[in-house]
Design a protein around this motif. Structure first.
Motif, PDB file in Angstrom:
ATOM      1  N   ARG A 156     108.739  12.464  67.057  1.00 54.49           N
ATOM      2  CA  ARG A 156     108.794  13.422  65.771  1.00 54.49           C
ATOM      3  C   ARG A 156     107.528  14.219  65.443  1.00 54.49           C
ATOM      4  NH1 ARG A 156     111.207   8.624  62.808  1.00 54.49           N
ATOM      5  NH2 ARG A 156     113.677   8.998  63.138  1.00 54.49           N
ATOM      6  N   ILE A 157     106.426  13.783  66.175  1.00 51.61           N
ATOM      7  CA  ILE A 157     105.323  14.637  65.655  1.00 51.61           C
ATOM      8  C   ILE A 157     104.590  14.923  67.129  1.00 51.61           C
ATOM      9  CG2 ILE A 157     103.009  14.286  64.767  1.00 51.61           C
ATOM     10  CD1 ILE A 157     104.199  12.196  62.894  1.00 51.61           C
ATOM     11  N   PRO A 158     103.857  15.928  67.197  1.00 49.54           N
ATOM     12  CA  PRO A 158     103.243  16.484  68.435  1.00 49.54           C
ATOM     13  C   PRO A 158     102.243  15.499  68.697  1.00 49.54           C
ATOM     14  CG  PRO A 158     103.875  18.350  67.277  1.00 49.54           C
ATOM     15  CD  PRO A 158     104.137  17.168  66.221  1.00 49.54           C
ATOM     16  N   SER A 159     101.581  15.635  69.828  1.00 49.54           N
ATOM     17  CA  SER A 159     100.387  14.674  70.229  1.00 49.54           C
ATOM     18  C   SER A 159      99.281  14.731  69.099  1.00 49.54           C
ATOM     19  CB  SER A 159      99.892  14.890  71.501  1.00 49.54           C
ATOM     20  OG  SER A 159      99.499  16.089  71.840  1.00 49.54           O
ATOM     21  N   GLU A 160      98.414  13.886  69.271  1.00 56.58           N
ATOM     22  CA  GLU A 160      97.279  13.944  68.555  1.00 56.58           C
ATOM     23  C   GLU A 160      96.229  14.929  69.097  1.00 56.58           C
ATOM     24  OE1 GLU A 160      94.785  13.124  65.769  1.00 56.58           O
ATOM     25  OE2 GLU A 160      96.694  12.191  65.777  1.00 56.58           O
ATOM     26  N   SER A 161      96.060  15.106  70.298  1.00 55.04           N
ATOM     27  CA  SER A 161      95.221  16.307  70.733  1.00 55.04           C
ATOM     28  C   SER A 161      95.738  17.500  70.295  1.00 55.04           C
ATOM     29  CB  SER A 161      95.258  16.064  72.380  1.00 55.04           C
ATOM     30  OG  SER A 161      96.380  16.449  73.024  1.00 55.04           O
ATOM     31  N   TYR A 162      97.099  17.866  70.169  1.00 55.28           N
ATOM     32  CA  TYR A 162      97.664  19.055  69.854  1.00 55.28           C
ATOM     33  C   TYR A 162      97.342  19.362  68.290  1.00 55.28           C
ATOM     34  CZ  TYR A 162     100.795  22.470  67.967  1.00 55.28           C
ATOM     35  OH  TYR A 162     101.292  23.786  67.334  1.00 55.28           O
ATOM     36  N   ARG A 163      97.546  18.280  67.720  1.00 54.28           N
ATOM     37  CA  ARG A 163      97.264  18.447  66.038  1.00 54.28           C
ATOM     38  C   ARG A 163      95.862  18.412  65.828  1.00 54.28           C
ATOM     39  NH1 ARG A 163      99.602  13.262  63.536  1.00 54.28           N
ATOM     40  NH2 ARG A 163      99.280  12.509  65.637  1.00 54.28           N
ATOM     41  N   ARG A 164      94.867  17.968  66.604  1.00 54.34           N
ATOM     42  CA  ARG A 164      93.430  18.105  66.173  1.00 54.34           C
ATOM     43  C   ARG A 164      93.138  19.505  66.533  1.00 54.34           C
ATOM     44  NH1 ARG A 164      92.253  13.157  68.442  1.00 54.34           N
ATOM     45  NH2 ARG A 164      92.257  14.157  70.464  1.00 54.34           N
ATOM     46  N   GLU A 165      93.575  19.999  67.860  1.00 48.98           N
ATOM     47  CA  GLU A 165      93.386  21.405  68.306  1.00 48.98           C
ATOM     48  C   GLU A 165      93.906  22.428  67.335  1.00 48.98           C
ATOM     49  OE1 GLU A 165      95.037  24.136  71.861  1.00 48.98           O
ATOM     50  OE2 GLU A 165      94.202  22.284  72.466  1.00 48.98           O
ATOM     51  N   HIS A 166      95.080  22.314  66.883  1.00 49.24           N
ATOM     52  CA  HIS A 166      95.805  23.009  65.881  1.00 49.24           C
ATOM     53  C   HIS A 166      94.960  23.270  64.438  1.00 49.24           C
ATOM     54  CE1 HIS A 166      99.025  25.697  64.476  1.00 49.24           C
ATOM     55  NE2 HIS A 166      99.459  24.830  63.607  1.00 49.24           N
ATOM     56  N   ALA A 167      94.752  22.073  64.279  1.00 43.29           N
ATOM     57  CA  ALA A 167      93.619  22.070  62.818  1.00 43.29           C
ATOM     58  C   ALA A 167      92.449  22.684  62.963  1.00 43.29           C
ATOM     59  CB  ALA A 167      93.689  20.442  62.474  1.00 43.29           C
ATOM     60  N   GLN A 168      91.926  22.532  64.340  1.00 46.07           N
ATOM     61  CA  GLN A 168      90.674  23.203  64.301  1.00 46.07           C
ATOM     62  C   GLN A 168      91.010  24.900  64.253  1.00 46.07           C
ATOM     63  OE1 GLN A 168      89.101  21.934  68.176  1.00 46.07           O
ATOM     64  NE2 GLN A 168      88.256  19.901  67.080  1.00 46.07           N
ATOM     65  N   GLU A 169      91.891  25.392  64.734  1.00 47.11           N
ATOM     66  CA  GLU A 169      92.429  26.837  64.852  1.00 47.11           C
ATOM     67  C   GLU A 169      92.745  27.189  63.497  1.00 47.11           C
ATOM     68  OE1 GLU A 169      95.643  27.373  67.434  1.00 47.11           O
ATOM     69  OE2 GLU A 169      94.765  26.612  69.318  1.00 47.11           O
ATOM     70  N   GLU A 170      93.277  26.739  62.662  1.00 45.08           N
ATOM     71  CA  GLU A 170      93.753  27.072  61.354  1.00 45.08           C
ATOM     72  C   GLU A 170      92.232  27.060  60.645  1.00 45.08           C
ATOM     73  OE1 GLU A 170      96.555  27.475  59.766  1.00 45.08           O
ATOM     74  OE2 GLU A 170      97.385  27.702  61.794  1.00 45.08           O
ATOM     75  N   ARG A 171      91.434  26.160  60.793  1.00 47.28           N
ATOM     76  CA  ARG A 171      90.232  26.275  60.107  1.00 47.28           C
ATOM     77  C   ARG A 171      89.299  27.317  60.544  1.00 47.28           C
ATOM     78  NH1 ARG A 171      90.017  20.408  60.411  1.00 47.28           N
ATOM     79  NH2 ARG A 171      89.053  20.666  62.434  1.00 47.28           N
ATOM     80  N   ALA A 172      89.410  27.868  61.666  1.00 47.72           N
ATOM     81  CA  ALA A 172      88.800  28.997  62.151  1.00 47.72           C
ATOM     82  C   ALA A 172      89.252  30.242  61.537  1.00 47.72           C
ATOM     83  CB  ALA A 172      88.669  29.028  63.737  1.00 47.72           C
ATOM     84  N   ARG A 173      90.638  30.180  61.157  1.00 47.10           N
ATOM     85  CA  ARG A 173      90.984  31.422  60.654  1.00 47.10           C
ATOM     86  C   ARG A 173      90.601  31.885  59.335  1.00 47.10           C
ATOM     87  NH1 ARG A 173      97.283  30.608  62.477  1.00 47.10           N
ATOM     88  NH2 ARG A 173      96.743  30.783  64.809  1.00 47.10           N
TER      89      ARG A 173
END
Length: 129
Positions: free
Chosen positions: A112-129
Protein backbone atom coordinates in the motif's frame (compact mmCIF):
# COMPACT_ATOMS: atom_id res chain seq x y z
CA UNK A 1 -0.83 -10.92 2.02
CA UNK A 2 0.85 -8.11 0.11
CA UNK A 3 4.06 -9.11 -1.60
CA UNK A 4 4.19 -7.10 -4.86
CA UNK A 5 6.41 -4.00 -4.58
CA UNK A 6 4.80 -0.78 -5.80
CA UNK A 7 7.55 -0.29 -8.40
CA UNK A 8 6.79 -3.68 -9.98
CA UNK A 9 3.06 -2.95 -9.82
CA UNK A 10 3.71 0.29 -11.71
CA UNK A 11 5.69 -1.46 -14.42
CA UNK A 12 2.83 -3.94 -14.80
CA UNK A 13 0.39 -1.01 -15.00
CA UNK A 14 2.27 0.46 -17.97
CA UNK A 15 1.88 -2.90 -19.74
CA UNK A 16 -1.65 -3.70 -18.52
CA UNK A 17 -3.37 -0.44 -19.54
CA UNK A 18 -2.16 -0.33 -23.16
CA UNK A 19 -2.69 -4.08 -23.50
CA UNK A 20 -6.27 -3.64 -22.33
CA UNK A 21 -6.72 -0.81 -24.86
CA UNK A 22 -5.55 -2.94 -27.80
CA UNK A 23 -7.15 -6.17 -26.56
CA UNK A 24 -10.24 -5.93 -28.83
CA UNK A 25 -8.02 -6.09 -31.92
CA UNK A 26 -5.45 -8.41 -30.36
CA UNK A 27 -8.04 -10.97 -29.24
CA UNK A 28 -10.50 -10.48 -32.12
CA UNK A 29 -13.57 -8.97 -30.49
CA UNK A 30 -13.41 -5.47 -31.98
CA UNK A 31 -16.70 -6.13 -33.81
CA UNK A 32 -18.54 -6.27 -30.45
CA UNK A 33 -18.94 -2.56 -29.68
CA UNK A 34 -19.75 -2.70 -25.95
CA UNK A 35 -16.91 -5.16 -25.37
CA UNK A 36 -14.51 -2.95 -27.33
CA UNK A 37 -15.51 0.31 -25.67
CA UNK A 38 -15.44 -1.20 -22.19
CA UNK A 39 -11.87 -2.44 -22.67
CA UNK A 40 -10.66 0.78 -24.31
CA UNK A 41 -12.24 3.18 -21.80
CA UNK A 42 -11.10 1.24 -18.74
CA UNK A 43 -7.64 0.81 -20.29
CA UNK A 44 -7.33 4.56 -20.87
CA UNK A 45 -8.58 5.33 -17.35
CA UNK A 46 -6.14 2.90 -15.73
CA UNK A 47 -3.24 4.22 -17.82
CA UNK A 48 -4.08 7.76 -16.72
CA UNK A 49 -4.29 6.52 -13.12
CA UNK A 50 -0.82 5.02 -13.48
CA UNK A 51 0.64 8.27 -14.78
CA UNK A 52 -0.91 10.27 -11.91
CA UNK A 53 -0.07 7.94 -9.00
CA UNK A 54 2.51 8.94 -6.40
CA UNK A 55 4.87 5.96 -6.66
CA UNK A 56 8.18 5.09 -8.24
CA UNK A 57 6.98 5.10 -11.86
CA UNK A 58 4.29 7.78 -11.63
CA UNK A 59 4.84 10.94 -13.63
CA UNK A 60 2.45 13.50 -12.14
CA UNK A 61 2.38 11.96 -8.61
CA UNK A 62 -0.95 13.32 -7.33
CA UNK A 63 -2.92 10.16 -6.42
CA UNK A 64 -1.88 8.21 -3.28
CA UNK A 65 -0.98 4.55 -3.77
CA UNK A 66 -3.81 3.39 -1.52
CA UNK A 67 -6.33 5.25 -3.69
CA UNK A 68 -4.73 3.76 -6.80
CA UNK A 69 -5.18 0.25 -5.40
CA UNK A 70 -8.82 0.89 -4.48
CA UNK A 71 -9.51 2.18 -8.00
CA UNK A 72 -7.69 -0.85 -9.47
CA UNK A 73 -9.92 -3.12 -7.39
CA UNK A 74 -13.10 -1.32 -8.47
CA UNK A 75 -12.07 -1.28 -12.13
CA UNK A 76 -11.28 -4.98 -11.93
CA UNK A 77 -14.70 -5.81 -10.51
CA UNK A 78 -16.45 -3.68 -13.12
CA UNK A 79 -14.34 -5.09 -15.96
CA UNK A 80 -14.98 -8.68 -14.87
CA UNK A 81 -18.74 -8.08 -14.70
CA UNK A 82 -19.26 -5.98 -17.85
CA UNK A 83 -19.89 -8.92 -20.20
CA UNK A 84 -23.01 -9.73 -18.18
CA UNK A 85 -23.88 -6.15 -17.22
CA UNK A 86 -23.88 -5.00 -20.86
CA UNK A 87 -25.10 -8.27 -22.36
CA UNK A 88 -22.18 -9.22 -24.57
CA UNK A 89 -21.18 -12.38 -22.66
CA UNK A 90 -22.57 -14.57 -25.45
CA UNK A 91 -20.08 -12.99 -27.86
CA UNK A 92 -17.03 -12.52 -25.60
CA UNK A 93 -16.30 -12.59 -21.90
CA UNK A 94 -12.93 -14.29 -21.31
CA UNK A 95 -10.60 -11.27 -21.87
CA UNK A 96 -12.73 -9.02 -19.64
CA UNK A 97 -12.94 -11.64 -16.93
CA UNK A 98 -9.19 -12.37 -17.00
CA UNK A 99 -8.18 -8.69 -17.08
CA UNK A 100 -10.67 -7.97 -14.28
CA UNK A 101 -9.45 -10.78 -12.05
CA UNK A 102 -5.86 -9.74 -12.70
CA UNK A 103 -6.61 -6.17 -11.57
CA UNK A 104 -8.40 -7.42 -8.45
CA UNK A 105 -5.54 -9.74 -7.50
CA UNK A 106 -2.89 -7.10 -8.20
CA UNK A 107 -4.74 -4.59 -6.03
CA UNK A 108 -5.00 -7.05 -3.16
CA UNK A 109 -1.37 -8.21 -3.27
CA UNK A 110 0.53 -4.94 -3.83
CA UNK A 111 2.11 -3.02 -0.99
CA UNK A 112 0.00 0.00 0.00
CA UNK A 113 2.96 2.30 0.52
CA UNK A 114 5.91 2.82 -1.85
CA UNK A 115 9.35 1.72 -0.67
CA UNK A 116 11.13 3.61 2.09
CA UNK A 117 13.90 4.69 -0.29
CA UNK A 118 11.33 6.19 -2.69
CA UNK A 119 9.58 8.05 0.14
CA UNK A 120 12.90 9.43 1.42
CA UNK A 121 13.97 10.54 -2.06
CA UNK A 122 10.54 12.05 -2.79
CA UNK A 123 10.58 13.96 0.52
CA UNK A 124 13.98 15.42 -0.35
CA UNK A 125 12.65 16.54 -3.75
CA UNK A 126 9.66 18.21 -2.09
CA UNK A 127 11.90 20.08 0.37
CA UNK A 128 14.12 21.26 -2.49
CA UNK A 129 11.14 22.90 -4.24
Amino acid sequence: MRFIPTRFHGILDYIYGPLLIISPWLFGFSDVSYATWTAVVIGIALTALTVMTDYEVGIIKKIPMQTHLMLDFGAGVILALTPWMFGFADAVYTPHLIFGIFAILASLTTHRIPSESYRREHAQEERAR
